[in-house]
Design a protein around this motif. Structure first.
Motif: not given
Length: 363
Positions: A9, A174-175, A178-184, A293, A298
């Motif tokens: 972001n 990214y944690a 990050g712009t998407t909700d992905v399990p880190i 993943k 985005k």
């Protein structure tokens, strides 16, 4: 591992840009010492006068080798990051600047690595790799025997570790942004796993390059200065220390860097202009993990997507071999020109000499 626009972001990208700018500023200051441009009471750092003309070449060589994606797993490729190689050859500060120049050229001219993500890329691919690799390299060279073979082995290990370290750094960024909700946790496992494999390729390229330069001109390897064992001569079947005069290196004028510079530039042009056509077309480690993943949901179009050299091809040239080869040659030429200009400018910025102390004889 070029991060595109849209992965991170805007606020975190801005912070990364500030961090990268600060790191480059520190690099500029430190590079003046490595390039022999900072005056000291004891003189410029030994070997700095040789580093300046080679630093631009190192940047161009890294640009060329980064075009050579190599397969690491089914459907996945990797490429050189170059931080370890640059730091060992020309010093950590100058090495960071080399990577920054390469990333800037790639982002502006070739639409490789997002423009808003330039700070992220410099931080991950430049700062992390050079710091981790050079710190580990120096630690290993202090405990290993002071030989060329040990120096090459230390370069291998340092380069190997630097790549997954960069993968961890990206995952942490990214944690946070990050712009998407992905399990880190899954992202970290995937990133480190694939980049350990890429690190093996990085280590091999770094060790081969460092070893080759050590074989012909060890005095040009920043990380090897002071590591050479004393020169020995065999007299009556016994090894004895060589006389001081014999052990001293030839004067700088007698040990020109022109041949090394010419050979290195020729190698970079061949790699970028010809060998790059045979590089793996599979997505690199970050692209593969992003697709698997959902990190790339985005992703944004690159701001330089309309560049005549976008995607490492020359616009309006239909022959892929000619288009890619010409783009590579142009990239090497621009990178060596910009890099050399930057490093010469840095070297020429000298700090004022301290006034000489007056002695009784001078009064």
């Amino acid at each position: 591992m070029h991060v595109p626009d849209g992965f991170i972001n805007a606020p975190v990208s801005a912070v990364a840009g500030v961090v990268a700018a600060g790191a480059v500023a520190v690099g500029l200051r430190g590079a003046r010492r490595e390039l022999g441009g900072t005056s000291r009471s004891s003189g410029a750092e030994s070997g700095g006068e040789k580093t300046a003309p080679l630093a631009g070449l190192v940047a161009a060589f890294i640009f060329a080798v980064q075009m050579l994606n190599f397969p690491v797993a089914a459907g996945t490729s990797g490429h050189l990051l170059g931080g370890a190689l640059a730091a060992i050859l020309v010093g950590p500060y100058t090495g960071l600047l080399c990577i920054a120049v390469v990333l800037l050229m790639q982002g502006i001219l070739f639409a490789d690595g997002g423009l808003t993500a330039l700070g992220v890329n410099i931080t991950v691919m430049g700062v992390v790799t050079t710091v981790v690799a050079y710190a580990l390299f120096r630690g290993l060279t202090r405990v290993l025997p002071r030989t060329r073979r040990s120096t090459t082995a230390a370069a291998f290990v340092a380069a190997l570790v630097s790549v997954p370290a960069a993968a961890v750094a990206f995952t942490l960024i990214y944690a946070i942004g990050g712009t998407t909700d992905v399990p880190i946790g899954k992202v970290l496992t995937a990133m480190v796993g694939v980049h350990v494999l890429i690190g093996i390729g990085e280590a091999a390229i770094t060790a081969l390059t460092v070893g080759a330069v050590l074989a012909v001109r060890p005095d040009l390897v920043h990380g090897a200065r002071g590591l050479a064992a004393p020169l020995k001569l065999r007299v009556d079947g016994e090894l004895v220390d060589a006389p001081a005069a014999a052990a001293e290196p030839a004067p700088a004028a007698a040990r020109s860097t022109r041949r090394v510079w010419g050979a290195g530039l020729a190698a970079a042009l061949v790699l970028a202009g010809f060998v790059s056509f045979y590089a793996s077309a599979s997505p690199d480690g970050l692209e593969k993990v992003a697709a698997d993943k959902g990190i790339d949901e985005k992703v944004q179009e690159h701001g330089a997507a309309d560049s005549p050299l976008a995607d490492y091809g020359v616009k309006d040239i239909s022959d892929a071999r000619v288009s890619g080869g010409l783009a590579g040659v142009i990239g090497v030429g621009v990178t060596v020109a910009v890099g050399s200009g930057v490093f010469w400018a840095v070297r020429r910025r000298r700090t004022p000499e301290a006034p000489e102390a007056r002695t009784p004889e001078s009064v």
